[in-house]
Design a protein around this motif. Structure first.
Motif, PDB file in Angstrom:
ATOM      1  N   LEU A 248       0.827  -1.203   0.000  1.00  0.00           N
ATOM      2  CA  LEU A 248       0.000   0.000   0.000  1.00  0.00           C
ATOM      3  C   LEU A 248       0.859   1.250   0.000  1.00  0.00           C
ATOM      4  O   LEU A 248       1.990   1.248   0.504  1.00  0.00           O
ATOM      5  CB  LEU A 248      -0.897   0.030   1.248  1.00  0.00           C
ATOM      6  CG  LEU A 248      -1.780  -1.191   1.524  1.00  0.00           C
ATOM      7  CD1 LEU A 248      -2.442  -1.057   2.895  1.00  0.00           C
ATOM      8  CD2 LEU A 248      -2.827  -1.348   0.430  1.00  0.00           C
ATOM      9  N   ASN A 249       0.319   2.326  -0.564  1.00  0.00           N
ATOM     10  CA  ASN A 249       0.931   3.642  -0.384  1.00  0.00           C
ATOM     11  C   ASN A 249      -0.049   4.614   0.272  1.00  0.00           C
ATOM     12  O   ASN A 249       0.169   5.830   0.272  1.00  0.00           O
ATOM     13  CB  ASN A 249       1.460   4.201  -1.708  1.00  0.00           C
ATOM     14  CG  ASN A 249       0.454   4.244  -2.825  1.00  0.00           C
ATOM     15  OD1 ASN A 249       0.243   3.240  -3.505  1.00  0.00           O
ATOM     16  ND2 ASN A 249      -0.155   5.395  -3.037  1.00  0.00           N
ATOM     17  N   MET A 250      -1.106   4.057   0.861  1.00  0.00           N
ATOM     18  CA  MET A 250      -2.033   4.820   1.690  1.00  0.00           C
ATOM     19  C   MET A 250      -2.747   3.799   2.575  1.00  0.00           C
ATOM     20  O   MET A 250      -3.006   2.687   2.128  1.00  0.00           O
ATOM     21  CB  MET A 250      -3.046   5.580   0.835  1.00  0.00           C
ATOM     22  CG  MET A 250      -3.970   6.482   1.606  1.00  0.00           C
ATOM     23  SD  MET A 250      -5.091   7.396   0.489  1.00  0.00           S
ATOM     24  CE  MET A 250      -6.014   8.361   1.688  1.00  0.00           C
ATOM     25  N   ALA A 251      -3.011   4.190   3.822  1.00  0.00           N
ATOM     26  CA  ALA A 251      -3.657   3.238   4.736  1.00  0.00           C
ATOM     27  C   ALA A 251      -4.900   3.857   5.359  1.00  0.00           C
ATOM     28  O   ALA A 251      -4.858   4.993   5.821  1.00  0.00           O
ATOM     29  CB  ALA A 251      -2.679   2.816   5.840  1.00  0.00           C
ATOM     30  N   PHE A 252      -5.981   3.096   5.350  1.00  0.00           N
ATOM     31  CA  PHE A 252      -7.212   3.495   6.034  1.00  0.00           C
ATOM     32  C   PHE A 252      -7.169   2.880   7.439  1.00  0.00           C
ATOM     33  O   PHE A 252      -7.502   1.713   7.624  1.00  0.00           O
ATOM     34  CB  PHE A 252      -8.443   3.006   5.269  1.00  0.00           C
ATOM     35  CG  PHE A 252      -8.731   3.787   4.020  1.00  0.00           C
ATOM     36  CD1 PHE A 252      -9.706   4.773   4.009  1.00  0.00           C
ATOM     37  CD2 PHE A 252      -8.029   3.552   2.843  1.00  0.00           C
ATOM     38  CE1 PHE A 252      -9.986   5.495   2.864  1.00  0.00           C
ATOM     39  CE2 PHE A 252      -8.295   4.266   1.687  1.00  0.00           C
ATOM     40  CZ  PHE A 252      -9.281   5.249   1.702  1.00  0.00           C
ATOM     41  N   VAL A 253      -6.742   3.664   8.413  1.00  0.00           N
ATOM     42  CA  VAL A 253      -6.671   3.201   9.800  1.00  0.00           C
ATOM     43  C   VAL A 253      -7.576   4.095  10.629  1.00  0.00           C
ATOM     44  O   VAL A 253      -7.322   5.292  10.773  1.00  0.00           O
ATOM     45  CB  VAL A 253      -5.231   3.249  10.348  1.00  0.00           C
ATOM     46  CG1 VAL A 253      -5.197   2.715  11.776  1.00  0.00           C
ATOM     47  CG2 VAL A 253      -4.290   2.437   9.457  1.00  0.00           C
ATOM     48  N   MET A 254      -8.645   3.541  11.157  1.00  0.00           N
ATOM     49  CA  MET A 254      -9.640   4.330  11.887  1.00  0.00           C
ATOM     50  C   MET A 254      -9.610   4.027  13.385  1.00  0.00           C
ATOM     51  O   MET A 254     -10.622   4.090  14.049  1.00  0.00           O
ATOM     52  CB  MET A 254     -11.042   4.039  11.326  1.00  0.00           C
ATOM     53  CG  MET A 254     -11.207   4.451   9.886  1.00  0.00           C
ATOM     54  SD  MET A 254     -10.955   6.221   9.639  1.00  0.00           S
ATOM     55  CE  MET A 254     -11.161   6.344   7.864  1.00  0.00           C
ATOM     56  N   LYS A 255      -8.453   3.676  13.913  1.00  0.00           N
ATOM     57  CA  LYS A 255      -8.357   3.353  15.333  1.00  0.00           C
ATOM     58  C   LYS A 255      -8.101   4.611  16.158  1.00  0.00           C
ATOM     59  O   LYS A 255      -7.476   5.567  15.681  1.00  0.00           O
ATOM     60  CB  LYS A 255      -7.225   2.339  15.556  1.00  0.00           C
ATOM     61  CG  LYS A 255      -7.513   0.968  14.955  1.00  0.00           C
ATOM     62  CD  LYS A 255      -6.389   0.014  15.256  1.00  0.00           C
ATOM     63  CE  LYS A 255      -6.744  -1.395  14.788  1.00  0.00           C
ATOM     64  NZ  LYS A 255      -7.834  -1.967  15.564  1.00  0.00           N
TER      65      LYS A 255
END
Length: 455
Positions: A248-255
């Motif tokens: 990935l070169n972008m991460a969806f992290v909603m923590k």
């Protein structure tokens, strides 16, 4: 008494550990039908059909007529790109588009790679499939799916594909040679748009997984940025046994830990695992995070709520469409480009490449359906979907480009991707990594795959 208290504490710790430890959950593989009407009772046509990009004089004449009718507003003095796309520079783009841009030539470039379509869950799914021109004796290529985002297209990958499929011809080692598949997200470009509500990243992940199976790939690598990163993450959550590696070169992290790190990273740098590079990219927090999010997220609110309204204007005006999309290729490439009257667009891209991307939206009439992807994924709110809370238990590589919209420190990425094998601070580049810096991204993919193969 103290013994009972001690034993109760131990029991509590054990129970907490069992409840809170990482559970290798998977997303359920469900089924959807996104074509018009009801689900047919007969089986779906699973044939794979060659496809060719075409154009006509009538299509070009209509574009020119609409460009000639453009009515521009005058920009404020010294406003650069702070108010959006500067119409003084837009005049140059329009002139080039109308008088010099050769769409027929670009169509030939698009057709350099083999295009195909196949029906999956009621939709015609478009993809390009590029095999290596030659392989070292006794070796087979590694299948790799590359997934784009918005407002990009499969064309973003045209410069990185030869570095992956024919590395030796470009001065790279042939240790890792890839067979590349680039699908178009449903409702983008040549992939058919859904006729029904609900086609989100999880449904798209399932469709792309089915595509790989249809191409006879049981194990494969996946790579993406923007929506592509979420779709690829969902594939890894859905079928981890089929995904050899996720890059990935972008991460969806909603923590919550993500936002805690963002707010407190400078004060508690060591405790929160932030490096000096993280601090440099995240602080001052107000400017680099809060103000940046407000400044760059207006489009997202529109597209997550009522995409069809603004879509009416964008689907009717090629110049409006170009201004709306190209503004993102300015400030998402480097936020400082908003201080330039030309938005810095030609510092990283050619007008031919930028307008080719615009034409893939214009000629297919897919700006509205592409924007609906925001509504389907974000319209119900954040952290309401199962996949948002799930960890990803496949080998993962992450390339952190310095001008990405929001920097994600390694510790934050690892909190969602515990099998993170490689985390790279990239020396330059922004949101459109494959389009901007194909060599850097190709090198990082190759490095990550090497780590996976040596496990």
């Amino acid at each position: 008494m103290w013994l009972e208290i001690f034993l109760a504490l131990v029991l509590g710790v054990v129970i907490y550990w069992f409840v809170s430890r990482d559970k290798e959950e998977t997303l359920p593989i469900e089924y959807g039908w996104w074509g018009p009407g009801t689900t047919p009772t007969t089986g779906e046509d699973e044939s794979i059909r060659p496809f060719k990009v075409e154009t006509s004089d009538e299509e070009i004449d209509d574009l020119h007529w609409r460009i000639d009718k453009t009515r521009l507003s005058r920009p404020l003095e010294d406003s650069c790109f702070h108010y959006g796309f500067n119409s003084n520079y837009l005049k140059k783009v329009i002139s080039y588009w109308r008088n010099e841009f050769d769409w027929k030539k670009q169509v030939e470039i698009l057709n350099r790679y083999p295009h195909f379509k196949t029906k999956i869950e009621g939709l015609d799914i478009h993809f390009i499939h590029v095999k290596p021109p030659k392989m070292p004796a006794g070796r087979i290529p590694k299948p790799l799916m590359l997934v784009h985002g918005w407002p990009g297209t499969f064309y973003e990958f045209y410069k990185i594909i030869p570095l992956l499929t024919d590395p030796k011809s470009h001065g790279l080692s042939d240790e890792h040679v890839f067979e590349v598949i680039c699908p178009s997200i449903p409702g983008y470009g040549f992939s058919e748009a859904s006729s029904k509500k609900g086609l989100n990243s999880v449904a798209t992940a399932r469709i792309f997984y089915k595509l790989m199976l249809r191409l006879d790939f049981q194990e494969f690598y996946v790579q993406g940025g923007d929506w592509g990163s979420l779709i690829c993450t969902n594939i890894a959550q859905m079928v981890p046994s089929h995904v050899k590696g996720l890059h990935l070169n972008m991460a969806f992290v909603m923590k919550n830990s993500f936002f805690l790190t963002l707010m407190l990273g400078r004060r508690f740098q060591g405790f929160l695992g932030c490096t000096e590079t993280d601090i440099e990219r995240l602080f001052p927090f107000k400017e680099k995070v809060l103000n940046s999010i407000v400044r760059e997220s207006g489009y997202m609110h529109i597209q997550s709520t009522k995409p069809d309204t603004v879509g009416c204007a964008l689907n009717d005006s090629p110049v409006g469409l170009a201004a709306y999309i190209l503004e993102k290729f300015s400030t998402w490439t480097n936020s400082d480009f908003r201080n330039l009257e030309d938005g810095g667009l030609e510092r990283k891209f050619s007008l031919d490449d930028l307008l080719t991307n615009i034409m893939l939206y214009w000629t297919t009439g897919t700006i509205v359906s592409s924007q609906r992807f925001y509504k389907e994924n974000l319209g119900q709110g954040i952290n309401v979907h199962k996949h948002e809370q799930m960890k990803v238990h496949v080998p993962t590589g992450f390339a952190a480009f310095p001008c990405e919209l929001l920097h994600a420190p390694e510790k934050v990425v690892r909190s969602k991707f515990p099998k993170l094998l490689s985390y790279s601070y990239m020396p330059r580049g922004g949101h459109f990594a494959a389009f901007e810096e194909p060599e850097l991204l190709a090198q990082d993919i190759r490095k990550f795959v090497g780590l996976v193969e040596r496990q």
